[in-house]
Write a protein that holds these residues in place. Sequence first.
Motif, PDB file in Angstrom:
ATOM      1  N   LEU A 109     -67.506 -32.959  -5.988  1.00 50.40           N
ATOM      2  CA  LEU A 109     -67.778 -31.526  -6.018  1.00 50.40           C
ATOM      3  C   LEU A 109     -69.222 -31.242  -5.614  1.00 50.40           C
ATOM      4  O   LEU A 109     -69.495 -30.300  -4.854  1.00 50.40           O
ATOM      5  N   LEU A 110     -70.155 -32.052  -6.091  1.00 49.87           N
ATOM      6  CA  LEU A 110     -71.565 -31.867  -5.733  1.00 49.87           C
ATOM      7  C   LEU A 110     -71.784 -32.110  -4.244  1.00 49.87           C
ATOM      8  O   LEU A 110     -72.477 -31.326  -3.580  1.00 49.87           O
ATOM      9  N   LEU A 114     -73.052 -29.144  -1.613  1.00 53.48           N
ATOM     10  CA  LEU A 114     -74.300 -29.262  -0.860  1.00 53.48           C
ATOM     11  C   LEU A 114     -74.057 -29.161   0.639  1.00 53.48           C
ATOM     12  O   LEU A 114     -74.777 -28.449   1.350  1.00 53.48           O
ATOM     13  N   VAL A 115     -73.049 -29.865   1.131  1.00 53.32           N
ATOM     14  CA  VAL A 115     -72.762 -29.828   2.563  1.00 53.32           C
ATOM     15  C   VAL A 115     -72.319 -28.429   2.995  1.00 53.32           C
ATOM     16  O   VAL A 115     -72.796 -27.897   4.010  1.00 53.32           O
ATOM     17  N   THR A 116     -71.437 -27.809   2.227  1.00 53.02           N
ATOM     18  CA  THR A 116     -70.888 -26.511   2.621  1.00 53.02           C
ATOM     19  C   THR A 116     -71.958 -25.427   2.603  1.00 53.02           C
ATOM     20  O   THR A 116     -72.036 -24.608   3.534  1.00 53.02           O
ATOM     21  N   GLY A 179     -75.973 -36.092   7.989  1.00 52.96           N
ATOM     22  CA  GLY A 179     -75.174 -36.407   9.170  1.00 52.96           C
ATOM     23  C   GLY A 179     -73.862 -35.650   9.189  1.00 52.96           C
ATOM     24  O   GLY A 179     -73.433 -35.117  10.231  1.00 52.96           O
ATOM     25  N   LEU A 180     -73.195 -35.575   8.038  1.00 57.63           N
ATOM     26  CA  LEU A 180     -71.941 -34.820   7.971  1.00 57.63           C
ATOM     27  C   LEU A 180     -72.184 -33.343   8.215  1.00 57.63           C
ATOM     28  O   LEU A 180     -71.391 -32.664   8.876  1.00 57.63           O
ATOM     29  N   GLY A 181     -73.297 -32.817   7.698  1.00 58.59           N
ATOM     30  CA  GLY A 181     -73.624 -31.411   7.910  1.00 58.59           C
ATOM     31  C   GLY A 181     -73.891 -31.101   9.375  1.00 58.59           C
ATOM     32  O   GLY A 181     -73.487 -30.041   9.876  1.00 58.59           O
ATOM     33  N   THR A 262     -66.714 -36.410   0.101  1.00 61.27           N
ATOM     34  CA  THR A 262     -66.444 -35.032  -0.307  1.00 61.27           C
ATOM     35  C   THR A 262     -65.055 -34.966  -0.936  1.00 61.27           C
ATOM     36  O   THR A 262     -64.315 -35.949  -0.973  1.00 61.27           O
ATOM     37  N   LEU A 263     -64.667 -33.793  -1.401  1.00 59.75           N
ATOM     38  CA  LEU A 263     -63.435 -33.678  -2.179  1.00 59.75           C
ATOM     39  C   LEU A 263     -62.149 -33.924  -1.386  1.00 59.75           C
ATOM     40  O   LEU A 263     -61.241 -34.586  -1.900  1.00 59.75           O
TER      41      LEU A 263
END
Length: 315
Positions: A109-110, A114-116, A179-181, A262-263
Amino acid sequence: MSTQVTPAVQLGTVGVEEVAGAPDAARDVPRRRPRSSRGTRAGLNLAALVVFACSVFPVYWMLNMSFTRGESIISRTPSFLPLDFTFRNFQTAWTREAAPGQTDFPHGLLSSTLVTVGVLVVTLLFAFLASIAVSRIRFRGRRSFIVAVLIVQMIPGEAMMFTIYGLIDDWRLMNTLVGLGVVYVAAVIPFTIWTLRGFVAGVPVELEEAAMIDGCTRSQAFWRVTFPLLAPGLVATGIFAFIQSWNEFTMALLLMRGYNLTLPPWLLSFQSATEATNWGAVMAASTLISVPVVIFFLLVQGRMSGGLVAGAVKG
């Protein structure tokens, strides 16, 4: 002579009154719709109801299974109501210990939050500036830029998986939220620019010019007049960016692992080669993943509807 004029005047008066009262009488008579139009309207309403039911049923079934015990879920006779009500599935999904080195729900969830949030802020900032430049400034290559944005949006992300993996690995951003962001921003920003461009182009530039005539500077005219009218567009594109980043599965599974998952890919931890899948916990976890999206929409939908009429009235 007077006896001849009086009846004529009276007759004319009566005629005027009758003519004047005719529209009121016509308005009082209810208009009957043709049977064909009523049948068409009923058919369209029925079709809309069927589409709505088909759209809502998967969500309802997810909620139903999340409150149902495991033995009832695998039963051959499905239950459309959680008669054997339980919160154990949610407890299992929240406190479940994943495999060694894997994440759990709080850490997932964290990471997702953060990414979103980062993708949402960066995407809206760059897309907003780009849409203003494309809509308000005439520069060389403007049409080519618009077409390039549209073409990039047409390319599926799965077709560039190997290229993206190589770039992120070369930049030493593998298994990092940054990197994912970056990947998410690159995937979401073309559609956001294209959508915001339509909103910016729909606001007449004469509004800013009128504000400048009244004494505002160019920046004051934009922020006080144009920007409030663009609020619905920002909210709509923000919802799209939020949902795309929150629900993305493929790239997160490709680039992330361990505690940085991530979730959406975290749901795979419920599948095991040696144990049966706990479908009640899977449905409960899916419900928990959906809750932040619903909360975000409830928070911003008021601003979207309010922005539609912002600046439309004087005062």
